[in-house]
Design a protein around this motif. Sequence first.
Motif, PDB file in Angstrom:
ATOM      1  N   SER A 280       4.520  27.224 -14.346  1.00 13.82           N
ATOM      2  CA  SER A 280       5.051  28.207 -13.391  1.00 13.82           C
ATOM      3  C   SER A 280       5.895  27.617 -12.258  1.00 13.82           C
ATOM      4  O   SER A 280       6.900  28.218 -11.883  1.00 13.82           O
ATOM      5  N   PRO A 281       5.572  26.447 -11.709  1.00 14.71           N
ATOM      6  CA  PRO A 281       6.435  25.920 -10.630  1.00 14.71           C
ATOM      7  C   PRO A 281       7.833  25.514 -11.095  1.00 14.71           C
ATOM      8  O   PRO A 281       8.727  25.306 -10.285  1.00 14.71           O
ATOM      9  N   PHE A 282       8.029  25.418 -12.412  1.00 14.96           N
ATOM     10  CA  PHE A 282       9.279  24.872 -12.930  1.00 14.96           C
ATOM     11  C   PHE A 282      10.214  25.925 -13.527  1.00 14.96           C
ATOM     12  O   PHE A 282      11.262  25.591 -14.063  1.00 14.96           O
ATOM     13  N   ASN A 283       9.822  27.177 -13.448  1.00 14.67           N
ATOM     14  CA  ASN A 283      10.672  28.264 -13.921  1.00 14.67           C
ATOM     15  C   ASN A 283      11.094  28.067 -15.377  1.00 14.67           C
ATOM     16  O   ASN A 283      12.273  28.183 -15.719  1.00 14.67           O
ATOM     17  N   LEU A 284      10.120  27.758 -16.224  1.00 12.93           N
ATOM     18  CA  LEU A 284      10.387  27.585 -17.656  1.00 12.93           C
ATOM     19  C   LEU A 284      10.094  28.889 -18.388  1.00 12.93           C
ATOM     20  O   LEU A 284       9.067  29.512 -18.155  1.00 12.93           O
ATOM     21  N   ALA A 285      10.994  29.271 -19.261  1.00 10.77           N
ATOM     22  CA  ALA A 285      10.809  30.484 -20.055  1.00 10.77           C
ATOM     23  C   ALA A 285       9.889  30.164 -21.233  1.00 10.77           C
ATOM     24  O   ALA A 285      10.288  29.464 -22.171  1.00 10.77           O
ATOM     25  N   LEU A 286       8.672  30.661 -21.181  1.00  7.07           N
ATOM     26  CA  LEU A 286       7.694  30.350 -22.221  1.00  7.07           C
ATOM     27  C   LEU A 286       8.112  30.903 -23.581  1.00  7.07           C
ATOM     28  O   LEU A 286       7.835  30.287 -24.610  1.00  7.07           O
ATOM     29  N   ASP A 287       8.787  32.058 -23.583  1.00  5.33           N
ATOM     30  CA  ASP A 287       9.209  32.627 -24.864  1.00  5.33           C
ATOM     31  C   ASP A 287      10.226  31.735 -25.567  1.00  5.33           C
ATOM     32  O   ASP A 287      10.309  31.714 -26.795  1.00  5.33           O
ATOM     33  N   LYS A 288      10.989  30.953 -24.814  1.00  3.46           N
ATOM     34  CA  LYS A 288      11.948  30.014 -25.416  1.00  3.46           C
ATOM     35  C   LYS A 288      11.268  28.704 -25.780  1.00  3.46           C
ATOM     36  O   LYS A 288      11.657  28.040 -26.738  1.00  3.46           O
ATOM     37  N   LEU A 289      10.268  28.319 -25.012  1.00  4.45           N
ATOM     38  CA  LEU A 289       9.565  27.072 -25.267  1.00  4.45           C
ATOM     39  C   LEU A 289       8.705  27.157 -26.528  1.00  4.45           C
ATOM     40  O   LEU A 289       8.623  26.214 -27.297  1.00  4.45           O
ATOM     41  N   TYR A 290       8.098  28.316 -26.753  1.00  5.28           N
ATOM     42  CA  TYR A 290       7.168  28.482 -27.864  1.00  5.28           C
ATOM     43  C   TYR A 290       7.806  29.160 -29.076  1.00  5.28           C
ATOM     44  O   TYR A 290       7.158  29.937 -29.755  1.00  5.28           O
ATOM     45  N   VAL A 291       9.058  28.862 -29.354  1.00  3.16           N
ATOM     46  CA  VAL A 291       9.706  29.394 -30.557  1.00  3.16           C
ATOM     47  C   VAL A 291       9.326  28.516 -31.747  1.00  3.16           C
ATOM     48  O   VAL A 291       8.866  27.388 -31.583  1.00  3.16           O
ATOM     49  N   SER A 292       9.552  29.029 -32.936  1.00  2.00           N
ATOM     50  CA  SER A 292       9.174  28.296 -34.151  1.00  2.00           C
ATOM     51  C   SER A 292      10.373  27.600 -34.792  1.00  2.00           C
ATOM     52  O   SER A 292      10.558  27.667 -35.992  1.00  2.00           O
ATOM     53  N   GLU A 293      11.170  26.940 -33.991  1.00  2.00           N
ATOM     54  CA  GLU A 293      12.307  26.204 -34.533  1.00  2.00           C
ATOM     55  C   GLU A 293      12.343  24.813 -33.932  1.00  2.00           C
ATOM     56  O   GLU A 293      11.717  24.542 -32.910  1.00  2.00           O
ATOM     57  N   GLN A 294      13.104  23.934 -34.574  1.00  2.00           N
ATOM     58  CA  GLN A 294      13.214  22.557 -34.120  1.00  2.00           C
ATOM     59  C   GLN A 294      13.771  22.510 -32.694  1.00  2.00           C
ATOM     60  O   GLN A 294      14.720  23.222 -32.377  1.00  2.00           O
ATOM     61  N   PRO A 295      13.197  21.675 -31.851  1.00  3.47           N
ATOM     62  CA  PRO A 295      13.762  21.517 -30.506  1.00  3.47           C
ATOM     63  C   PRO A 295      15.075  20.740 -30.592  1.00  3.47           C
ATOM     64  O   PRO A 295      15.313  20.007 -31.550  1.00  3.47           O
ATOM     65  N   THR A 296      15.901  20.902 -29.578  1.00  2.00           N
ATOM     66  CA  THR A 296      17.192  20.204 -29.540  1.00  2.00           C
ATOM     67  C   THR A 296      17.231  19.268 -28.340  1.00  2.00           C
ATOM     68  O   THR A 296      16.445  19.421 -27.394  1.00  2.00           O
ATOM     69  N   VAL A 297      18.161  18.340 -28.384  1.00  2.00           N
ATOM     70  CA  VAL A 297      18.346  17.429 -27.251  1.00  2.00           C
ATOM     71  C   VAL A 297      18.733  18.223 -26.011  1.00  2.00           C
ATOM     72  O   VAL A 297      18.258  17.935 -24.911  1.00  2.00           O
ATOM     73  N   GLU A 298      19.561  19.254 -26.201  1.00  2.00           N
ATOM     74  CA  GLU A 298      19.972  20.083 -25.061  1.00  2.00           C
ATOM     75  C   GLU A 298      18.767  20.763 -24.430  1.00  2.00           C
ATOM     76  O   GLU A 298      18.670  20.872 -23.211  1.00  2.00           O
ATOM     77  N   GLU A 299      17.836  21.221 -25.263  1.00  2.00           N
ATOM     78  CA  GLU A 299      16.620  21.854 -24.751  1.00  2.00           C
ATOM     79  C   GLU A 299      15.775  20.830 -23.979  1.00  2.00           C
ATOM     80  O   GLU A 299      15.267  21.124 -22.900  1.00  2.00           O
ATOM     81  N   LEU A 300      15.652  19.639 -24.526  1.00  2.00           N
ATOM     82  CA  LEU A 300      14.908  18.585 -23.845  1.00  2.00           C
ATOM     83  C   LEU A 300      15.544  18.250 -22.497  1.00  2.00           C
ATOM     84  O   LEU A 300      14.847  18.125 -21.492  1.00  2.00           O
ATOM     85  N   LYS A 301      16.868  18.130 -22.475  1.00  2.00           N
ATOM     86  CA  LYS A 301      17.577  17.849 -21.222  1.00  2.00           C
ATOM     87  C   LYS A 301      17.333  18.949 -20.198  1.00  2.00           C
ATOM     88  O   LYS A 301      17.102  18.680 -19.024  1.00  2.00           O
ATOM     89  N   SER A 302      17.390  20.192 -20.648  1.00  2.00           N
ATOM     90  CA  SER A 302      17.182  21.330 -19.762  1.00  2.00           C
ATOM     91  C   SER A 302      15.770  21.335 -19.181  1.00  2.00           C
ATOM     92  O   SER A 302      15.582  21.528 -17.976  1.00  2.00           O
ATOM     93  N   VAL A 303      14.798  21.115 -20.036  1.00  2.00           N
ATOM     94  CA  VAL A 303      13.402  21.087 -19.597  1.00  2.00           C
ATOM     95  C   VAL A 303      13.181  19.937 -18.611  1.00  2.00           C
ATOM     96  O   VAL A 303      12.554  20.114 -17.563  1.00  2.00           O
ATOM     97  N   ALA A 304      13.714  18.763 -18.925  1.00  2.00           N
ATOM     98  CA  ALA A 304      13.551  17.599 -18.047  1.00  2.00           C
ATOM     99  C   ALA A 304      14.192  17.859 -16.685  1.00  2.00           C
ATOM    100  O   ALA A 304      13.616  17.517 -15.649  1.00  2.00           O
TER     101      ALA A 304
END
Length: 135
Positions: free
Chosen positions: A72-96
């Motif tokens: 919650s402190p990081f404003n992460l969209a859980l619906d995007k985090l818990y999808v059933s597809e391969q993560p991408t480098v762009e997603e990792l960069k965004s999360v980091a």
Amino acid sequence: MDVVKEVKLLKYQMSLMKHMINTEQYSFFMFAIDHEFEENQVQAFLKILGVFSYRIKGEDISVLYQDDQLFSPFNLALDKLYVSEQPTVEELKSVAAKIFYQEFELEYLLCSLEKQFIQTAVCDFFLQCLKPGSK
């Protein structure tokens, strides 16, 4: 002891501890110290690497999906985090970026985690993606 002296003492003690840490063995911990990561940042990022592990392996992540207060402190969209597809480098960069609020070399972070045997399969997956010529 006043706050200024206390902070100076803590910084000195931190400096001494950094000399005692075996950087090869605890490379991620040293990375976290050098970049002044807070405990909740490290915990959230490590949990996300766990989620990415499930996604990379194609495992069912519905057991993980929950309204996690850790994120919650990081404003992460859980619906995007818990999808059933391969993560991408762009997603990792965004999360980091959302968790750590700073820029650093992603490859260095992944290598430090891998050297410390933290989510090695996930780190290897992203390091392969970061190699020139890979998608």
